[in-house]
Write a protein that holds these residues in place. Structure first.
Motif, PDB file in Angstrom:
ATOM      1  N   SER A  66       2.158   5.826  -4.641  1.00  0.00           N
ATOM      2  CA  SER A  66       2.896   7.032  -5.030  1.00  0.00           C
ATOM      3  C   SER A  66       4.389   6.791  -4.888  1.00  0.00           C
ATOM      4  CB  SER A  66       2.501   8.229  -4.153  1.00  0.00           C
ATOM      5  OG  SER A  66       1.126   8.445  -4.203  1.00  0.00           O
ATOM      6  N   ASP A  85       9.026   3.101   5.064  1.00  0.00           N
ATOM      7  CA  ASP A  85       7.607   3.232   5.429  1.00  0.00           C
ATOM      8  C   ASP A  85       7.447   2.881   6.901  1.00  0.00           C
ATOM      9  OD1 ASP A  85       4.745   3.169   3.606  1.00  0.00           O
ATOM     10  OD2 ASP A  85       4.641   2.653   5.735  1.00  0.00           O
ATOM     11  N   ARG A  86       6.624   3.642   7.587  1.00  0.00           N
ATOM     12  CA  ARG A  86       6.474   3.367   9.018  1.00  0.00           C
ATOM     13  C   ARG A  86       5.620   2.145   9.302  1.00  0.00           C
ATOM     14  NH1 ARG A  86       3.615   8.748  11.121  1.00  0.00           N
ATOM     15  NH2 ARG A  86       1.679   8.760   9.983  1.00  0.00           N
ATOM     16  N   ARG A  87       4.788   1.751   8.352  1.00  0.00           N
ATOM     17  CA  ARG A  87       3.984   0.535   8.552  1.00  0.00           C
ATOM     18  C   ARG A  87       4.635  -0.667   7.872  1.00  0.00           C
ATOM     19  NH1 ARG A  87       0.319   4.701   7.786  1.00  0.00           N
ATOM     20  NH2 ARG A  87      -1.285   4.863   9.378  1.00  0.00           N
ATOM     21  N   SER A  93      -3.156   3.435   2.379  1.00  0.00           N
ATOM     22  CA  SER A  93      -4.401   3.585   1.622  1.00  0.00           C
ATOM     23  C   SER A  93      -4.404   2.768   0.333  1.00  0.00           C
ATOM     24  CB  SER A  93      -4.602   5.053   1.249  1.00  0.00           C
ATOM     25  OG  SER A  93      -4.526   5.861   2.368  1.00  0.00           O
ATOM     26  N   THR A  94      -3.222   2.508  -0.186  1.00  0.00           N
ATOM     27  CA  THR A  94      -3.139   1.791  -1.466  1.00  0.00           C
ATOM     28  C   THR A  94      -3.813   0.423  -1.396  1.00  0.00           C
ATOM     29  OG1 THR A  94      -1.189   3.009  -2.125  1.00  0.00           O
ATOM     30  CG2 THR A  94      -1.470   0.843  -3.133  1.00  0.00           C
ATOM     31  N   THR A  97      -7.670   0.973  -1.939  1.00  0.00           N
ATOM     32  CA  THR A  97      -8.199   1.631  -3.132  1.00  0.00           C
ATOM     33  C   THR A  97      -9.054   0.686  -3.967  1.00  0.00           C
ATOM     34  OG1 THR A  97      -7.606   2.981  -5.031  1.00  0.00           O
ATOM     35  CG2 THR A  97      -6.219   1.095  -4.626  1.00  0.00           C
ATOM     36  N   THR A  98      -9.982   1.262  -4.726  1.00  0.00           N
ATOM     37  CA  THR A  98     -10.780   0.442  -5.632  1.00  0.00           C
ATOM     38  C   THR A  98     -10.142   0.388  -7.023  1.00  0.00           C
ATOM     39  OG1 THR A  98     -12.156   2.413  -5.879  1.00  0.00           O
ATOM     40  CG2 THR A  98     -12.963   0.680  -4.450  1.00  0.00           C
ATOM     41  N   LEU A 100      -9.952   2.306  -9.797  1.00  0.00           N
ATOM     42  CA  LEU A 100     -10.461   2.732 -11.094  1.00  0.00           C
ATOM     43  C   LEU A 100      -9.480   3.827 -11.519  1.00  0.00           C
ATOM     44  CD1 LEU A 100     -13.123   2.152  -9.156  1.00  0.00           C
ATOM     45  CD2 LEU A 100     -14.362   3.033 -11.124  1.00  0.00           C
ATOM     46  N   ALA A 234       9.815   8.438   9.478  1.00  0.00           N
ATOM     47  CA  ALA A 234      10.496   9.735   9.411  1.00  0.00           C
ATOM     48  C   ALA A 234       9.830  10.657  10.414  1.00  0.00           C
ATOM     49  CB  ALA A 234      10.370  10.305   8.004  1.00  0.00           C
ATOM     50  N   GLY A 394     -10.388  11.143  -5.792  1.00  0.00           N
ATOM     51  CA  GLY A 394     -10.763   9.876  -6.417  1.00  0.00           C
ATOM     52  C   GLY A 394      -9.836   9.450  -7.530  1.00  0.00           C
ATOM     53  N   ILE A 397      -4.488   7.507  -8.031  1.00  0.00           N
ATOM     54  CA  ILE A 397      -3.476   6.716  -8.748  1.00  0.00           C
ATOM     55  C   ILE A 397      -3.007   7.465  -9.996  1.00  0.00           C
ATOM     56  CG2 ILE A 397      -3.052   4.517  -9.926  1.00  0.00           C
ATOM     57  CD1 ILE A 397      -5.105   3.279  -7.939  1.00  0.00           C
TER      58      ILE A 397
HETATM   59  C1  LIG Z   1     -11.630   3.364  -0.369  1.00  0.00           C
HETATM   60  C2  LIG Z   1     -10.774   4.098  -1.329  1.00  0.00           C
HETATM   61  C3  LIG Z   1     -11.043   4.013  -2.674  1.00  0.00           C
HETATM   62  C4  LIG Z   1     -10.231   4.682  -3.589  1.00  0.00           C
HETATM   63  N1  LIG Z   1     -10.498   4.507  -4.916  1.00  0.00           N
HETATM   64  C5  LIG Z   1      -9.664   5.069  -5.821  1.00  0.00           C
HETATM   65  C6  LIG Z   1      -9.858   4.802  -7.201  1.00  0.00           C
HETATM   66  O1  LIG Z   1     -10.779   4.095  -7.595  1.00  0.00           O
HETATM   67  N2  LIG Z   1      -8.973   5.352  -8.081  1.00  0.00           N
HETATM   68  C7  LIG Z   1      -7.923   6.116  -7.665  1.00  0.00           C
HETATM   69  O2  LIG Z   1      -7.145   6.590  -8.512  1.00  0.00           O
HETATM   70  N3  LIG Z   1      -7.732   6.385  -6.359  1.00  0.00           N
HETATM   71  C8  LIG Z   1      -8.564   5.873  -5.434  1.00  0.00           C
HETATM   72  N4  LIG Z   1      -8.354   6.098  -4.115  1.00  0.00           N
HETATM   73  C9  LIG Z   1      -7.243   6.950  -3.736  1.00  0.00           C
HETATM   74  C10 LIG Z   1      -5.940   6.150  -3.781  1.00  0.00           C
HETATM   75  O3  LIG Z   1      -6.129   4.917  -3.157  1.00  0.00           O
HETATM   76  C11 LIG Z   1      -4.871   6.933  -3.061  1.00  0.00           C
HETATM   77  O4  LIG Z   1      -4.716   8.181  -3.696  1.00  0.00           O
HETATM   78  C12 LIG Z   1      -3.546   6.210  -3.099  1.00  0.00           C
HETATM   79  O5  LIG Z   1      -3.635   4.877  -2.644  1.00  0.00           O
HETATM   80  C13 LIG Z   1      -2.578   6.961  -2.231  1.00  0.00           C
HETATM   81  O6  LIG Z   1      -1.346   6.335  -2.346  1.00  0.00           O
HETATM   82  P1  LIG Z   1      -0.145   6.868  -1.519  1.00  0.00           P
HETATM   83  O7  LIG Z   1       1.013   6.038  -1.883  1.00  0.00           O
HETATM   84  O8  LIG Z   1      -0.048   8.336  -1.688  1.00  0.00           O
HETATM   85  O9  LIG Z   1      -0.605   6.622  -0.004  1.00  0.00           O
HETATM   86  P2  LIG Z   1      -0.474   5.285   0.927  1.00  0.00           P
HETATM   87  O10 LIG Z   1      -0.790   4.047   0.174  1.00  0.00           O
HETATM   88  O11 LIG Z   1      -1.245   5.576   2.152  1.00  0.00           O
HETATM   89  O12 LIG Z   1       1.064   5.264   1.215  1.00  0.00           O
HETATM   90  C14 LIG Z   1       1.669   6.242   2.042  1.00  0.00           C
HETATM   91  C15 LIG Z   1       2.574   5.521   2.994  1.00  0.00           C
HETATM   92  O13 LIG Z   1       3.327   6.478   3.727  1.00  0.00           O
HETATM   93  C16 LIG Z   1       3.590   5.923   4.991  1.00  0.00           C
HETATM   94  N5  LIG Z   1       3.949   7.024   5.881  1.00  0.00           N
HETATM   95  C17 LIG Z   1       3.178   8.067   6.266  1.00  0.00           C
HETATM   96  N6  LIG Z   1       3.872   8.893   7.051  1.00  0.00           N
HETATM   97  C18 LIG Z   1       5.113   8.365   7.188  1.00  0.00           C
HETATM   98  C19 LIG Z   1       6.279   8.758   7.892  1.00  0.00           C
HETATM   99  N7  LIG Z   1       6.312   9.876   8.615  1.00  0.00           N
HETATM  100  N8  LIG Z   1       7.390   7.964   7.840  1.00  0.00           N
HETATM  101  C20 LIG Z   1       7.366   6.810   7.099  1.00  0.00           C
HETATM  102  N9  LIG Z   1       6.282   6.390   6.417  1.00  0.00           N
HETATM  103  C21 LIG Z   1       5.168   7.174   6.446  1.00  0.00           C
HETATM  104  C22 LIG Z   1       2.316   5.223   5.381  1.00  0.00           C
HETATM  105  O14 LIG Z   1       2.560   4.213   6.324  1.00  0.00           O
HETATM  106  C23 LIG Z   1       1.828   4.680   4.041  1.00  0.00           C
HETATM  107  O15 LIG Z   1       2.163   3.332   3.867  1.00  0.00           O
HETATM  108  C24 LIG Z   1      -9.152   5.459  -3.150  1.00  0.00           C
HETATM  109  C25 LIG Z   1      -8.873   5.558  -1.790  1.00  0.00           C
HETATM  110  C26 LIG Z   1      -9.667   4.891  -0.880  1.00  0.00           C
HETATM  111  C27 LIG Z   1      -9.344   4.973   0.583  1.00  0.00           C
END
Ligand SMILES: Cc1cc2nc3c(=O)[nH]c(=O)nc-3n(C[C@H](O)[C@H](O)[C@H](O)COP(=O)(O)OP(=O)(O)OC[C@H]3O[C@@H](n4cnc5c(N)ncnc54)[C@H](O)[C@@H]3O)c2cc1C
Length: 426
Positions: A66, A85-87, A93-94, A97-98, A100, A234, A394, A397
């Motif tokens: 995102s 990013d804190r990590r 979660s990215t 993810t699988t 799709l 943050a 689900g 992305i």
């Molecule tokens: C097993 C699994 C399968 C999936 N399969 C699909 C799929 O097939 N298709 C699909 O579209 N979606 C799928 N998803 C969902 C998709 O993976 C997530 O919606 C997406 O990865 C989320 O991305 P993100 O960037 O929002 O979150 P993240 O990748 O989690 O990134 C958020 C980041 O914010 C950071 N953060 C949090 N709080 C703070 C803070 N206070 N200060 C600084 N940094 C912070 C975290 O460290 C993290 O790195 C799946 C998820 C899982 C777990």
């Protein structure tokens, strides 16, 4: 160009004291076990240490898919962007993810129409379709090598939607202007070798490597001058007339005109989370077996609860997941990896007997959902200048792409007409 946000950035800290504050963040153990993506090299995203206060036009909190889509979209629109990013980049979660990338929202159109009304439901589905098409075009335009391929998707009959329900769903999609072909049991068996009562076949979905895509998007933003800092957490936000001050755990303050919270399943405490829940999900990936794959390597997902879904990687591994549980307790989730992997493997083998279903990778993760299956994207109530993006479900992305489009439109002063559907007020 980002007209009204350009110009001098005066410090909100000195400008205003009628500020709103937030001081807590949620931290989850987002995933356990090596995801299949670790088998493939992806470009590194460099992030510096944050040693002193900094200032920017837009701060993006969160460096997953995102944050990457938002950073890319906003730098392309001419904004100065910092991402933290804190990590570290791509550690949330990215990585689990699988990937799709589908426009088929978790909640079927026929069901969503009954809940939120036909017009809204159709708009959400059409917007998802558009987001997948736009993402595909953007990947091509930017030349990001992320193993993208366009895939058919098969929604096969299960205990939630049988043949009758799938026919009705296909009809609803066609009425909304979305291509959907209903396959009878015979057609499904003849074309895909799958024995089920029926299926809906949809075109134009994307299979990709999420790590390569996320890294590619961040690197494009970097080329345009974005700055990345990690690990930086943050911890509190203070909004004022001039913008937002973000406190970080190690001390330095980041001042920005706008802040976008793209923190995945870990919303900061200022973000309303009614109607959201975090569950657990499990996934396996097999060894490469290109020759044993099913026709057209279509995505397959079952209209069942618990459901099963699968796709193939570019080198012929089968990624198969599901078996979701409502709980989010991490120890309980992790303790089930072997059992769930065995169950997924067994189900995979039953559906596609030609596949060697033994797991080469098995992992588990937290999985955020909303009751409607739609994301929440918009300005956080009572926090002007702070957007939150929660691409739950689900289709995370696909929803990240919608979020990037809505945030960009808002910041460039031409608000997106669909934004209201996903806002915190809805
Ligand atoms: C097993 C699994 C399968 C999936 N399969 C699909 C799929 O097939 N298709 C699909 O579209 N979606 C799928 N998803 C969902 C998709 O993976 C997530 O919606 C997406 O990865 C989320 O991305 P993100 O960037 O929002 O979150 P993240 O990748 O989690 O990134 C958020 C980041 O914010 C950071 N953060 C949090 N709080 C703070 C803070 N206070 N200060 C600084 N940094 C912070 C975290 O460290 C993290 O790195 C799946 C998820 C899982 C777990």
């Amino acid at each position: 160009m980002a007209s009204h946000l350009h110009g001098r950035l005066s410090s909100p800290r000195v400008a205003s004291r009628h500020a709103a504050r937030s001081g807590t963040t949620r931290k989850l153990d987002l995933r356990t076990g090596p995801p299949v993506w670790t088998a493939y090299p992806a470009p590194a995203v460099p992030a510096a240490r944050l040693k002193r206060d900094v200032r920017t036009e837009v701060l993006v909190v969160g460096m997953g898919i995102s944050g990457a889509m938002i950073a890319e979209a906003l730098t392309a629109a001419g904004f100065a962007v910092i991402a933290i990013d804190r990590r570290g980049p791509l550690q949330g979660s990215t990585l689990a993810t699988t990937a799709l990338v589908e426009y088929e929202i978790d909640v079927p159109l026929s069901v969503l129409s009954r809940t939120i009304g036909r017009q809204k439901a159709e708009t959400a589905w059409r917007r998802s379709r558009l987001a997948v098409a736009n993402l595909s075009a953007r990947i091509d335009e930017l030349g990001i090598a992320c193993e993208k391929s366009v895939r058919l998707s098969l929604l096969i009959a299960g205990n939630r939607l049988g043949a009758g329900g799938l026919r009705e769903e296909a009809e609803a999609r066609r009425a909304a202007g979305l291509y959907a072909e209903y396959l009878t049991a015979g057609a499904l068996r003849d074309r895909f070798g799958i024995a089920r009562a029926g299926a809906i076949l949809s075109p134009g979905n994307l299979a990709l490597d999420p790590r390569k895509l996320t890294a590619g998007l961040f690197l494009k933003a970097l080329e345009r001058g974005a700055r990345f800092y990690a690990p930086v957490e943050a911890t509190a936000l203070e909004t004022g007339r001039e913008g937002v001050d973000v406190a970080t755990r190690a001390g330095p303050v980041i001042s920005a005109r706008r802040v976008v919270l793209a923190t995945g399943y870990e919303p900061m405490s200022i973000v309303p989370t009614e109607g959201h829940s975090v569950a657990s999900t499990w996934v396996i990936a097999t060894r490469p077996q290109k020759r044993a794959l099913w026709p057209e390597e279509a995505f397959i997902w079952e209209a069942s609860d618990p459901y099963l879904y699968m796709r193939a990687t570019v080198d012929g591994r089968v990624i198969c997941g599901g078996e979701d549980e409502d709980f989010s307790d991490e120890a309980a989730r992790d303790a089930l990896i072997d059992e769930k992997a065995a169950r997924i493997s067994e189900k995979l083998s039953k559906l596609l007997p030609a596949i060697d279903p033994r797991p080469d990778f098995a992992w588990t993760g937290a999985f955020g959902m909303t009751s409607m299956g739609l994301p929440v994207i918009g300005t956080v109530p009572r926090y002007p200048g702070v957007h939150a993006v929660m691409g739950y479900s689900g289709n995370g992305i696909t929803f990240s792409r919608i979020a990037a489009e809505i945030v960009r439109a808002d910041l460039t002063g031409s608000p997106d007409t669909d934004a209201v559907l996903f806002s915190f007020d809805t």
